[in-house]
Design an enzyme around this catalytic site. Structure first.
Site, PDB file in Angstrom:
ATOM      1  N   PHE A 219     -24.666 -42.822  13.465  1.00 47.93           N
ATOM      2  CA  PHE A 219     -23.261 -42.534  13.750  1.00 47.93           C
ATOM      3  C   PHE A 219     -23.214 -41.390  14.753  1.00 47.93           C
ATOM      4  CE2 PHE A 219     -24.234 -43.309   9.244  1.00 47.93           C
ATOM      5  CZ  PHE A 219     -24.149 -44.676   9.356  1.00 47.93           C
ATOM      6  N   ASP A 221     -22.059 -38.663  16.274  1.00 49.79           N
ATOM      7  CA  ASP A 221     -21.100 -37.572  16.054  1.00 49.79           C
ATOM      8  C   ASP A 221     -21.490 -36.376  16.922  1.00 49.79           C
ATOM      9  OD1 ASP A 221     -23.432 -36.835  14.755  1.00 49.79           O
ATOM     10  OD2 ASP A 221     -22.377 -35.759  13.171  1.00 49.79           O
ATOM     11  N   ASP A 289     -30.252 -41.291   9.859  1.00 51.27           N
ATOM     12  CA  ASP A 289     -29.035 -40.540  10.186  1.00 51.27           C
ATOM     13  C   ASP A 289     -28.760 -39.460   9.140  1.00 51.27           C
ATOM     14  OD1 ASP A 289     -26.176 -40.629  11.734  1.00 51.27           O
ATOM     15  OD2 ASP A 289     -25.908 -40.243   9.594  1.00 51.27           O
TER      16      ASP A 289
HETATM   17  N1  LIG Z   1     -23.947 -38.860  11.861  1.00 54.27           N
HETATM   18  C1  LIG Z   1     -23.236 -38.468  10.829  1.00 54.27           C
HETATM   19  N2  LIG Z   1     -22.110 -37.728  11.010  1.00 54.27           N
HETATM   20  C2  LIG Z   1     -21.428 -37.346   9.927  1.00 54.27           C
HETATM   21  C3  LIG Z   1     -21.807 -37.661   8.626  1.00 54.27           C
HETATM   22  C4  LIG Z   1     -20.831 -37.109   7.779  1.00 54.27           C
HETATM   23  C5  LIG Z   1     -20.781 -37.124   6.283  1.00 54.27           C
HETATM   24  N3  LIG Z   1     -21.342 -38.269   5.706  1.00 54.27           N
HETATM   25  C6  LIG Z   1     -21.490 -38.224   4.291  1.00 54.27           C
HETATM   26  C7  LIG Z   1     -22.182 -39.372   3.777  1.00 54.27           C
HETATM   27  C8  LIG Z   1     -23.091 -39.043   2.798  1.00 54.27           C
HETATM   28  C9  LIG Z   1     -23.311 -37.632   2.754  1.00 54.27           C
HETATM   29  O1  LIG Z   1     -23.243 -37.126   1.468  1.00 54.27           O
HETATM   30  C10 LIG Z   1     -22.320 -37.071   3.778  1.00 54.27           C
HETATM   31  O2  LIG Z   1     -21.396 -36.174   3.245  1.00 54.27           O
HETATM   32  C11 LIG Z   1     -19.896 -36.466   8.589  1.00 54.27           C
HETATM   33  N4  LIG Z   1     -20.279 -36.614   9.881  1.00 54.27           N
HETATM   34  C12 LIG Z   1     -19.724 -36.028  11.080  1.00 54.27           C
HETATM   35  O3  LIG Z   1     -20.221 -34.697  11.184  1.00 54.27           O
HETATM   36  C13 LIG Z   1     -19.268 -33.887  11.888  1.00 54.27           C
HETATM   37  C14 LIG Z   1     -18.776 -32.808  10.980  1.00 54.27           C
HETATM   38  O4  LIG Z   1     -19.620 -31.736  10.960  1.00 54.27           O
HETATM   39  P1  LIG Z   1     -19.083 -30.301  10.470  1.00 54.27           P
HETATM   40  O5  LIG Z   1     -18.006 -29.872  11.477  1.00 54.27           O
HETATM   41  O6  LIG Z   1     -20.302 -29.405  10.500  1.00 54.27           O
HETATM   42  O7  LIG Z   1     -18.543 -30.501   9.083  1.00 54.27           O
HETATM   43  C15 LIG Z   1     -18.116 -34.815  12.249  1.00 54.27           C
HETATM   44  O8  LIG Z   1     -18.330 -35.411  13.517  1.00 54.27           O
HETATM   45  C16 LIG Z   1     -18.213 -35.848  11.142  1.00 54.27           C
HETATM   46  O9  LIG Z   1     -17.556 -37.045  11.485  1.00 54.27           O
HETATM   47  C17 LIG Z   1     -22.997 -38.444   8.425  1.00 54.27           C
HETATM   48  O10 LIG Z   1     -23.421 -38.778   7.327  1.00 54.27           O
HETATM   49  N5  LIG Z   1     -23.665 -38.802   9.565  1.00 54.27           N
END
Ligand SMILES: Nc1nc2c(c(CN[C@H]3C=C[C@H](O)[C@@H]3O)cn2[C@@H]2O[C@H](COP(=O)(O)O)[C@@H](O)[C@H]2O)c(=O)[nH]1
Length: 312
Positions: A219, A221, A289
């Site tokens: 994903f 991000d 990821d």
């Molecule tokens: N690639 C990727 N990006 C992810 C996640 C997740 C959460 N996934 C949940 C699934 C299971 C776990 O237990 C996680 O909690 C959020 N994001 C992204 O991060 C950014 C936020 O950052 P900060 O501002 O520091 O909180 C924002 O772009 C958000 O969209 C992920 O898994 N993969």
């Protein structure tokens, strides 16, 4: 998600601000001996889960709003996940029908009520868009899926690719596309993460059962690219490096932004291929990821690219 994989590779082959260093990928793969550390979904303990359709509704609202937290330095994804969890816990209704009616009211709320729901004392970043997206999702869920995200998931018949196709067809806010050198590039971050959240929360069963889960990419991000850069896998040109290290905003849809996101996807697909070739292990991009993302959010010193966007 062949369209995502193919367009990421297309961008990576023409990229001028970002390079994927294949040797560094090999070094990382050798260092971990092909064993990506297993990170459990909800390792933080911040998500709502009741093993039923209300959880699906929760995850769909979560991923409709899962973008752009950084403009407020104190805000993070955790606030969204745990704020919604609290709201869902308060629903506590013995009658499912009543519970779903309450969630449908959430789709109609305005900015100040959304802040209240998340217990956030000031306007959220791009708050009007968050509210608009909630309305859009609520209306279309009611129009085409009886108001329940669980029906949307059922309509995909256990195929991740079909679910992503359905989401992006019905909900314009999930159409994470860009134009790059005249070509349409598909990145679908929030649609894919919704599938991954179902898979993780329901442990591949029930609403989380997808026969083609290996088709999902990472994903794209703003955390994972920063981790890949820290690992030496992504190399940025000097102008881009300078912009990111000095917290200058990167324009949405710019070549730089698309290259950062697409090269991240491409690099992890390469890592996955190499692990398969060298160690005979078939890993899911989802697992890579979550490992990279969990490393990234624990490293406060990491500078990430800053783009105002509803997609990530
Ligand atoms: N690639 C990727 N990006 C992810 C996640 C997740 C959460 N996934 C949940 C699934 C299971 C776990 O237990 C996680 O909690 C959020 N994001 C992204 O991060 C950014 C936020 O950052 P900060 O501002 O520091 O909180 C924002 O772009 C958000 O969209 C992920 O898994 N993969």
């Amino acid at each position: 998600m062949e369209a995502v994989r193919a367009s990421a590779a297309w961008v990576a082959s023409r990229s001028s601000h970002v390079t994927v260093d294949l040797q560094e990928i090999e070094k990382v793969v050798d260092k971990i001996q092909g064993n990506v550390p297993k990170v459990e979904w909800d390792f933080e303990g911040i998500h709502y889960f009741d093993n039923g359709p209300l959880t699906v509704q929760y995850l769909f609202v979560l991923d409709a709003l899962n973008f752009c937290f950084w403009p407020d330095k104190d805000l993070s994804y955790d606030h969204l996940a745990s704020g919604l969890k609290l709201a869902w816990r308060k629903i506590r209704q013995p009658l499912m029908l009543v519970a779903f009616r309450i969630t449908l009211d959430i789709f109609k709320i305005l900015g100040p009520e959304l802040r209240q729901l998340l217990d956030w004392p000031r306007p959220l970043p791009i708050e009007e868009e968050r509210v608009r997206l909630l309305h859009e999702v609520g209306l279309e869920l009611q129009r085409s899926f009886g108001g329940e995200a669980a029906n949307l998931v059922k309509a995909a018949g256990n195929s991740a690719a079909t679910l992503i196709e359905l989401i992006t067809r019905h909900f314009p806010g999930f159409r994470d596309h860009s134009l790059y050198k005249g070509h349409q590039v598909f990145l679908y971050k929030r649609a894919q993460i919704f599938v991954a959240d179902l898979w993780g929360a329901f442990k591949g069963q029930n609403y989380g059962e997808f026969r083609d889960i290996n088709s999902i990419t990472i994903f794209a991000d703003y955390i994972v690219p920063a981790v890949l850069r820290e690992l030496g896998i992504l190399k940025y040109g000097s102008n881009l490096s300078c912009s990111i290290d000095s917290n200058r905003e990167i324009v949405p849809g710019s070549e730089e932004e698309v290259e950062i996101r697409a090269c991240s996807i491409y690099a992890v697909e390469k890592m996955r291929d190499l692990i398969s070739k060298k160690f005979g292990k078939q890993l899911l991009s989802i697992d890579i990821d979550l490992w990279l993302w969990s490393c990234g959010v624990q490293n406060m010193a990491l500078s990430h690219h800053r783009t105002l966007s509803i997609y990530y």
